[in-house]
Design a protein around this motif. Structure first.
Motif, PDB file in Angstrom:
ATOM      1  N   LEU A  87       0.828  -1.218   0.000  1.00 16.61           N
ATOM      2  CA  LEU A  87       0.000   0.000   0.000  1.00 16.61           C
ATOM      3  C   LEU A  87       0.860   1.266   0.000  1.00 16.61           C
ATOM      4  CD1 LEU A  87      -2.870  -1.009   2.453  1.00 16.61           C
ATOM      5  CD2 LEU A  87      -3.023  -0.689  -0.023  1.00 16.61           C
ATOM      6  N   THR A  88       1.965   1.234   0.725  1.00 19.00           N
ATOM      7  CA  THR A  88       2.879   2.369   0.735  1.00 19.00           C
ATOM      8  C   THR A  88       3.447   2.611  -0.661  1.00 19.00           C
ATOM      9  OG1 THR A  88       3.473   1.937   3.035  1.00 19.00           O
ATOM     10  CG2 THR A  88       5.004   3.294   1.757  1.00 19.00           C
ATOM     11  N   LEU A  89       3.900   1.530  -1.300  1.00 20.65           N
ATOM     12  CA  LEU A  89       4.442   1.663  -2.660  1.00 20.65           C
ATOM     13  C   LEU A  89       3.376   2.142  -3.628  1.00 20.65           C
ATOM     14  CD1 LEU A  89       6.734  -1.487  -2.825  1.00 20.65           C
ATOM     15  CD2 LEU A  89       7.451   0.904  -2.854  1.00 20.65           C
ATOM     16  N   LEU A  90       2.173   1.630  -3.491  1.00 20.42           N
ATOM     17  CA  LEU A  90       1.071   2.046  -4.366  1.00 20.42           C
ATOM     18  C   LEU A  90       0.766   3.536  -4.183  1.00 20.42           C
ATOM     19  CD1 LEU A  90      -1.117   1.073  -6.374  1.00 20.42           C
ATOM     20  CD2 LEU A  90      -2.591   0.732  -4.391  1.00 20.42           C
ATOM     21  N   SER A 110      11.027   0.824   1.277  1.00 15.93           N
ATOM     22  CA  SER A 110       9.849  -0.049   1.395  1.00 15.93           C
ATOM     23  C   SER A 110       9.974  -1.262   0.480  1.00 15.93           C
ATOM     24  CB  SER A 110       8.581   0.723   1.048  1.00 15.93           C
ATOM     25  OG  SER A 110       8.359   1.762   1.963  1.00 15.93           O
ATOM     26  N   PHE A 111      10.477  -1.034  -0.723  1.00 18.26           N
ATOM     27  CA  PHE A 111      10.623  -2.139  -1.676  1.00 18.26           C
ATOM     28  C   PHE A 111      11.662  -3.148  -1.186  1.00 18.26           C
ATOM     29  CE2 PHE A 111      12.422  -4.035  -5.566  1.00 18.26           C
ATOM     30  CZ  PHE A 111      11.272  -4.656  -6.036  1.00 18.26           C
ATOM     31  N   SER A 112      12.786  -2.666  -0.657  1.00 21.49           N
ATOM     32  CA  SER A 112      13.815  -3.593  -0.170  1.00 21.49           C
ATOM     33  C   SER A 112      13.321  -4.355   1.062  1.00 21.49           C
ATOM     34  CB  SER A 112      15.118  -2.859   0.130  1.00 21.49           C
ATOM     35  OG  SER A 112      14.933  -1.933   1.168  1.00 21.49           O
ATOM     36  N   LEU A 113      12.567  -3.693   1.917  1.00 23.36           N
ATOM     37  CA  LEU A 113      11.995  -4.377   3.083  1.00 23.36           C
ATOM     38  C   LEU A 113      10.968  -5.427   2.642  1.00 23.36           C
ATOM     39  CD1 LEU A 113      11.969  -4.558   6.133  1.00 23.36           C
ATOM     40  CD2 LEU A 113      10.281  -2.737   6.187  1.00 23.36           C
ATOM     41  N   LEU A 114      10.188  -5.105   1.633  1.00 22.25           N
ATOM     42  CA  LEU A 114       9.228  -6.062   1.085  1.00 22.25           C
ATOM     43  C   LEU A 114       9.944  -7.297   0.535  1.00 22.25           C
ATOM     44  CD1 LEU A 114       6.213  -6.568   0.114  1.00 22.25           C
ATOM     45  CD2 LEU A 114       6.970  -5.575  -2.035  1.00 22.25           C
ATOM     46  N   LEU A 115      10.992  -7.085  -0.253  1.00 21.90           N
ATOM     47  CA  LEU A 115      11.763  -8.217  -0.789  1.00 21.90           C
ATOM     48  C   LEU A 115      12.404  -9.041   0.325  1.00 21.90           C
ATOM     49  CD1 LEU A 115      13.560  -6.774  -3.938  1.00 21.90           C
ATOM     50  CD2 LEU A 115      11.623  -8.339  -3.836  1.00 21.90           C
ATOM     51  N   ALA A 116      12.908  -8.375   1.347  1.00 23.63           N
ATOM     52  CA  ALA A 116      13.531  -9.090   2.468  1.00 23.63           C
ATOM     53  C   ALA A 116      12.512  -9.965   3.195  1.00 23.63           C
ATOM     54  CB  ALA A 116      14.170  -8.099   3.437  1.00 23.63           C
ATOM     55  N   GLN A 117      11.312  -9.432   3.437  1.00 15.59           N
ATOM     56  CA  GLN A 117      10.302 -10.213   4.151  1.00 15.59           C
ATOM     57  C   GLN A 117       9.794 -11.376   3.311  1.00 15.59           C
ATOM     58  OE1 GLN A 117       7.247  -7.618   5.668  1.00 15.59           O
ATOM     59  NE2 GLN A 117       8.526  -6.980   7.386  1.00 15.59           N
TER      60      GLN A 117
END
Length: 126
Positions: A87-90, A110-117
């Motif tokens: 949602l943040t990226l959107l 946010s994108f790197s944290l998303l990929l990490a999770q």
């Protein structure tokens, strides 16, 4: 006919079952490939006897239940976090006014944290 005083110990890492009675030993089968087949009724009977003698076994079962709850909560929290990151990226993609240097930095974070999770979920639970 079995020889007298035969004892078979089945080791489940933290629990050991000993089978010594001749009536129980007939519920076992050693195969040609040296594997042991055990009747489920015999395992249930021996585990029940063990739980009656040792109350710590019940605590270990509670630990397993706790582990299931922890696993479930981990998945729920991961999913909530991933949805919020998406949602943040959107939001940053929909509103160009937010794409300042700080906003772009926040998008990449946010994108790197998303990929990490997502990577952690895939590696830990597969």
């Amino acid at each position: 006919m079995l020889p007298p005083n035969v004892t078979i110990t089945i080791d489940f890492n933290d629990t050991k079952l000993q089978i010594t009675d001749n009536e129980d030993l007939v519920m076992l089968n050693v195969n040609n490939d040296e594997t042991l087949d055990v009747c489920i009724a015999l395992l249930d009977k021996k585990l029940k006897e063990l739980k009656e003698r040792d109350p710590d076994i019940k605590r270990q079962h509670c630990k397993e239940t706790l582990c299931l709850v922890e696993n479930f909560l981990t998945w729920i929290c991961f999913i909530i976090s991933i949805v919020c990151l998406l949602l943040t990226l959107l939001t940053y993609c929909m509103f160009p006014v937010l794409r300042t240097k700080a906003g772009v930095n926040n998008m990449f974070l946010s994108f790197s944290l998303l990929l990490a999770q997502v990577s952690l979920m895939i590696s830990a639970y597969t």
